[in-house]
Design a protein around this motif. Structure first.
Motif, PDB file in Angstrom:
ATOM      1  N   ASN A 172       0.836  -1.197   0.000  1.00  0.00           N
ATOM      2  CA  ASN A 172       0.000   0.000   0.000  1.00  0.00           C
ATOM      3  C   ASN A 172       0.877   1.255   0.000  1.00  0.00           C
ATOM      4  O   ASN A 172       2.070   1.185   0.308  1.00  0.00           O
ATOM      5  N   SER A 173       0.273   2.362  -0.322  1.00  0.00           N
ATOM      6  CA  SER A 173       0.983   3.657  -0.336  1.00  0.00           C
ATOM      7  C   SER A 173       2.290   3.541  -1.108  1.00  0.00           C
ATOM      8  O   SER A 173       3.352   3.982  -0.640  1.00  0.00           O
ATOM      9  N   LEU A 174       2.203   2.974  -2.279  1.00  0.00           N
ATOM     10  CA  LEU A 174       3.409   2.732  -3.063  1.00  0.00           C
ATOM     11  C   LEU A 174       4.071   4.029  -3.492  1.00  0.00           C
ATOM     12  O   LEU A 174       3.394   5.035  -3.752  1.00  0.00           O
ATOM     13  N   LYS A 175       5.394   3.986  -3.540  1.00  0.00           N
ATOM     14  CA  LYS A 175       6.211   5.131  -3.921  1.00  0.00           C
ATOM     15  C   LYS A 175       7.025   4.771  -5.158  1.00  0.00           C
ATOM     16  O   LYS A 175       7.315   3.597  -5.392  1.00  0.00           O
ATOM     17  N   PRO A 176       7.445   5.769  -5.927  1.00  0.00           N
ATOM     18  CA  PRO A 176       8.284   5.464  -7.105  1.00  0.00           C
ATOM     19  C   PRO A 176       9.532   4.667  -6.738  1.00  0.00           C
ATOM     20  O   PRO A 176       9.977   3.822  -7.526  1.00  0.00           O
ATOM     21  N   GLU A 177      10.066   4.874  -5.554  1.00  0.00           N
ATOM     22  CA  GLU A 177      11.271   4.136  -5.146  1.00  0.00           C
ATOM     23  C   GLU A 177      10.984   2.673  -4.823  1.00  0.00           C
ATOM     24  O   GLU A 177      11.914   1.902  -4.574  1.00  0.00           O
ATOM     25  N   ASP A 178       9.726   2.277  -4.836  1.00  0.00           N
ATOM     26  CA  ASP A 178       9.391   0.864  -4.681  1.00  0.00           C
ATOM     27  C   ASP A 178       9.479   0.120  -6.019  1.00  0.00           C
ATOM     28  O   ASP A 178       9.328  -1.115  -6.052  1.00  0.00           O
ATOM     29  N   THR A 179       9.699   0.853  -7.087  1.00  0.00           N
ATOM     30  CA  THR A 179       9.834   0.223  -8.402  1.00  0.00           C
ATOM     31  C   THR A 179      11.011  -0.749  -8.399  1.00  0.00           C
ATOM     32  O   THR A 179      12.135  -0.377  -8.062  1.00  0.00           O
ATOM     33  N   ALA A 180      10.735  -1.990  -8.753  1.00  0.00           N
ATOM     34  CA  ALA A 180      11.754  -3.033  -8.719  1.00  0.00           C
ATOM     35  C   ALA A 180      11.158  -4.336  -9.244  1.00  0.00           C
ATOM     36  O   ALA A 180       9.937  -4.448  -9.411  1.00  0.00           O
TER      37      ALA A 180
END
Length: 116
Positions: free
Chosen positions: A82-90
């Motif tokens: 939840n509350s995903l951020k661009p830095e979670d891209t992987a």
């Protein structure tokens, strides 16, 4: 043991995704399960783990936003993000520990892309 991961995709920042990882084969040999991720140009990092008894552990970067769970009847581990951020891209990889070996089994990876 084979691990099949699914659930990745493209989501906007602030959105949610749920990853699944289904285990098959010699299930009795699996202990802890969890997820790693690897962002472009970065080292693979541990995201979350869950024991066969349900105890969990999270990376500081996802604490409070991600929830790992496990359905032992379905031999499946989930990662609710939840509350995903661009830095979670992987690329997210599920893993399972064997009776004597950590990270004995790996799934094929599923791509999560978070747009800003």
């Amino acid at each position: 043991v084979q691990l099949q991961a699914s659930g990745g995709g493209l989501v906007q920042a602030g959105g949610s995704l749920r990853l699944s990882c289904a285990a098959s084969g010699r299930i009795f040999s699996i202990n802890d399960m969890g997820w790693h991720r690897q962002a472009p140009g970065k080292q693979r990092e541990l995201v979350a783990t869950i024991t066969s008894g349900g105890s969990t552990n999270y990376a500081d970067s996802v604490q409070g936003r991600f929830t790992i769970s496990r359905d032992n009847a379905k031999n499946t581990v989930y990662l609710q993000m939840n509350s995903l951020k661009p830095e979670d891209t992987a690329v997210y990889y599920c893993f399972a520990n064997g009776p004597f070996t950590a990270y004995a089994y790996w799934g094929q990876g599923t791509l999560v892309t978070v747009s800003s």
